[in-house]
Design a protein around this motif. Sequence first.
Motif, PDB file in Angstrom:
ATOM      1  N   UNK A  28      -0.313 -14.375   4.155  1.00  0.00           N
ATOM      2  CA  UNK A  28       0.921 -14.648   3.430  1.00  0.00           C
ATOM      3  C   UNK A  28       1.348 -13.342   2.777  1.00  0.00           C
ATOM      4  N   UNK A  29       2.610 -12.974   2.954  1.00  0.00           N
ATOM      5  CA  UNK A  29       3.107 -11.706   2.422  1.00  0.00           C
ATOM      6  C   UNK A  29       4.249 -11.982   1.456  1.00  0.00           C
TER       7      UNK A  29
ATOM      8  N   UNK B  11       8.814  -4.062  -6.391  1.00  0.00           N
ATOM      9  CA  UNK B  11       7.679  -3.214  -6.765  1.00  0.00           C
ATOM     10  C   UNK B  11       6.737  -2.926  -5.599  1.00  0.00           C
ATOM     11  N   UNK B  12       6.745  -3.779  -4.574  1.00  0.00           N
ATOM     12  CA  UNK B  12       5.862  -3.532  -3.443  1.00  0.00           C
ATOM     13  C   UNK B  12       5.598  -4.744  -2.595  1.00  0.00           C
ATOM     14  N   UNK B  13       4.493  -4.678  -1.854  1.00  0.00           N
ATOM     15  CA  UNK B  13       4.110  -5.694  -0.895  1.00  0.00           C
ATOM     16  C   UNK B  13       2.752  -6.261  -1.311  1.00  0.00           C
ATOM     17  N   UNK B  14       2.623  -7.566  -1.298  1.00  0.00           N
ATOM     18  CA  UNK B  14       1.350  -8.233  -1.585  1.00  0.00           C
ATOM     19  C   UNK B  14       1.009  -9.119  -0.396  1.00  0.00           C
ATOM     20  N   UNK B  15      -0.204  -8.989   0.107  1.00  0.00           N
ATOM     21  CA  UNK B  15      -0.653  -9.805   1.244  1.00  0.00           C
ATOM     22  C   UNK B  15      -1.912 -10.558   0.842  1.00  0.00           C
ATOM     23  N   UNK B  16      -1.978 -11.811   1.253  1.00  0.00           N
ATOM     24  CA  UNK B  16      -3.123 -12.657   0.930  1.00  0.00           C
ATOM     25  C   UNK B  16      -3.565 -13.367   2.198  1.00  0.00           C
TER      26      UNK B  16
ATOM     27  N   UNK C 242      -9.183 -11.992   1.585  1.00  0.00           N
ATOM     28  CA  UNK C 242      -8.892 -11.416   0.282  1.00  0.00           C
ATOM     29  C   UNK C 242      -7.425 -11.117   0.092  1.00  0.00           C
ATOM     30  N   UNK C 243      -7.137 -10.366  -0.950  1.00  0.00           N
ATOM     31  CA  UNK C 243      -5.770 -10.007  -1.300  1.00  0.00           C
ATOM     32  C   UNK C 243      -5.649  -8.493  -1.407  1.00  0.00           C
ATOM     33  N   UNK C 244      -4.448  -8.002  -1.121  1.00  0.00           N
ATOM     34  CA  UNK C 244      -4.164  -6.579  -1.263  1.00  0.00           C
ATOM     35  C   UNK C 244      -2.734  -6.421  -1.770  1.00  0.00           C
ATOM     36  N   UNK C 245      -2.520  -5.390  -2.550  1.00  0.00           N
ATOM     37  CA  UNK C 245      -1.180  -5.107  -3.079  1.00  0.00           C
ATOM     38  C   UNK C 245      -0.900  -3.627  -2.879  1.00  0.00           C
ATOM     39  N   UNK C 246       0.259  -3.319  -2.301  1.00  0.00           N
ATOM     40  CA  UNK C 246       0.699  -1.941  -2.085  1.00  0.00           C
ATOM     41  C   UNK C 246       2.028  -1.723  -2.790  1.00  0.00           C
ATOM     42  N   UNK C 247       2.151  -0.635  -3.500  1.00  0.00           N
ATOM     43  CA  UNK C 247       3.454  -0.228  -3.997  1.00  0.00           C
ATOM     44  C   UNK C 247       4.190   0.407  -2.826  1.00  0.00           C
ATOM     45  N   UNK C 248       5.511   0.396  -2.861  1.00  0.00           N
ATOM     46  CA  UNK C 248       6.284   0.960  -1.750  1.00  0.00           C
ATOM     47  C   UNK C 248       5.959   2.440  -1.547  1.00  0.00           C
ATOM     48  N   UNK C 249       5.600   3.130  -2.615  1.00  0.00           N
ATOM     49  CA  UNK C 249       5.257   4.553  -2.499  1.00  0.00           C
ATOM     50  C   UNK C 249       3.927   4.769  -1.774  1.00  0.00           C
ATOM     51  N   UNK C 250       3.155   3.703  -1.529  1.00  0.00           N
ATOM     52  CA  UNK C 250       1.881   3.818  -0.813  1.00  0.00           C
ATOM     53  C   UNK C 250       2.080   4.118   0.670  1.00  0.00           C
ATOM     54  N   UNK C 251       3.257   3.798   1.185  1.00  0.00           N
ATOM     55  CA  UNK C 251       3.514   3.974   2.609  1.00  0.00           C
ATOM     56  C   UNK C 251       4.122   5.351   2.848  1.00  0.00           C
ATOM     57  N   UNK C 252       3.448   6.137   3.696  1.00  0.00           N
ATOM     58  CA  UNK C 252       3.904   7.507   3.936  1.00  0.00           C
ATOM     59  C   UNK C 252       5.128   7.535   4.850  1.00  0.00           C
TER      60      UNK C 252
ATOM     61  N   UNK D 249      -1.927   1.152   9.435  1.00  0.00           N
ATOM     62  CA  UNK D 249      -0.578   0.650   9.180  1.00  0.00           C
ATOM     63  C   UNK D 249      -0.639  -0.842   8.877  1.00  0.00           C
ATOM     64  N   UNK D 250       0.320  -1.288   8.104  1.00  0.00           N
ATOM     65  CA  UNK D 250       0.503  -2.714   7.848  1.00  0.00           C
ATOM     66  C   UNK D 250       1.599  -3.172   8.798  1.00  0.00           C
TER      67      UNK D 250
END
Length: 108
Positions: A42-43, A48-53, A57-67, A85-86
């Motif tokens: 689930x995304x 502020x960014x992207x959260x995936x569950x 588990x869960x992960x959260x990326x701020x948009x600045x995390x993506x190069x 890559x996501x």
Amino acid sequence: MTVVAASFCVGIGLMVAGTFYKQRIYRKVILSPESWFLSQQTVDLDPSGLAAKGKYGEVRYQWSSFSYHAEDDRNLYLFIDNSQAFVLPKAAVGSPGQLAQVKAWLQS
């Protein structure tokens, strides 16, 4: 000298066979429907960014995390680095307007 040459050839053969065997195992594990890569997630996307569950588990990326990002007809690829890559299906994002909003967040 013949023994050394034969040992060298056998060693090279075993190294090549090992490489193919490792690739076979890797594909079997990573492309399994039970793997983290293909499991359902689930995304949530917000300014502020992207959260995936998912079940792992869960992960959260701020948009600045993506190069950088790339896309094709079906997916938006959000690169964290050169080897990771996501993969975000465009159908999961929603309308073309919502996709444009996500791309704008990536630019900021």
